[in-house]
Design a protein around this motif. Sequence first.
Motif: not given
Length: 196
Positions: A81-90, A181-196
């Motif tokens: 999850q952290n690696d994916l978040l880093k990739l999305l941020k990049a 943008l990353n700060t705003h989107l990170s929580e949404k990305w985490v929810n997507i990764l957790k299938n919420k």
Amino acid sequence: MSEKTLDKLIASLKTEAVEAAEKEAKKIVDAANEEAQKILSKADAEKTELLENAERESAEIIEKGKGLLKQAARDLNVTVQNDLLKLLKAVLSTEVEKTFTPDLVKSTVLKIIENVDNTVEIKLPEAIEKELAAYVQKQLQESNNLVSITKDNSILKGFTVTKTDEGWSYHITPDEVSEILNTHLSEKWVNILKNK
């Protein structure tokens, strides 16, 4: 004593000695059998105890192993999850960097100037300061709004807006925009990764 009596006596002694020896042998055999039974019973009890201990220890090891596997799965999930978040941020940073063109800076600076009074100071990168300053001054002459526009060699891309009388300053750069943008989107990305 006669020979018959002596033979009888010898036979009688032999019989008594054999009977005594047989009784003694029987006692020894019975004691040996009893001791053997005790040893077998003790060995059987020890065997049962060892088997129970081994089963208990193996069950504990299996439970620990299951716990460790669950922990490893959670750790792997968090790492991925952290690696994916880093990739999305990049990717986000790269896309923001691509869209941060001089035209975008021009239109953004004009919008900011339109919405604040003339005590604003704009600092631009040297590369676009001359072009943008002339463009912004031309636009501002039509509105009679005076704004200080200077170049700042420390800014590579983007600009700085400062309102000294109110004590605020904003640095508008691709990195800053990406971070917001990353700060705003990170929580949404985490929810997507957790299938919420």
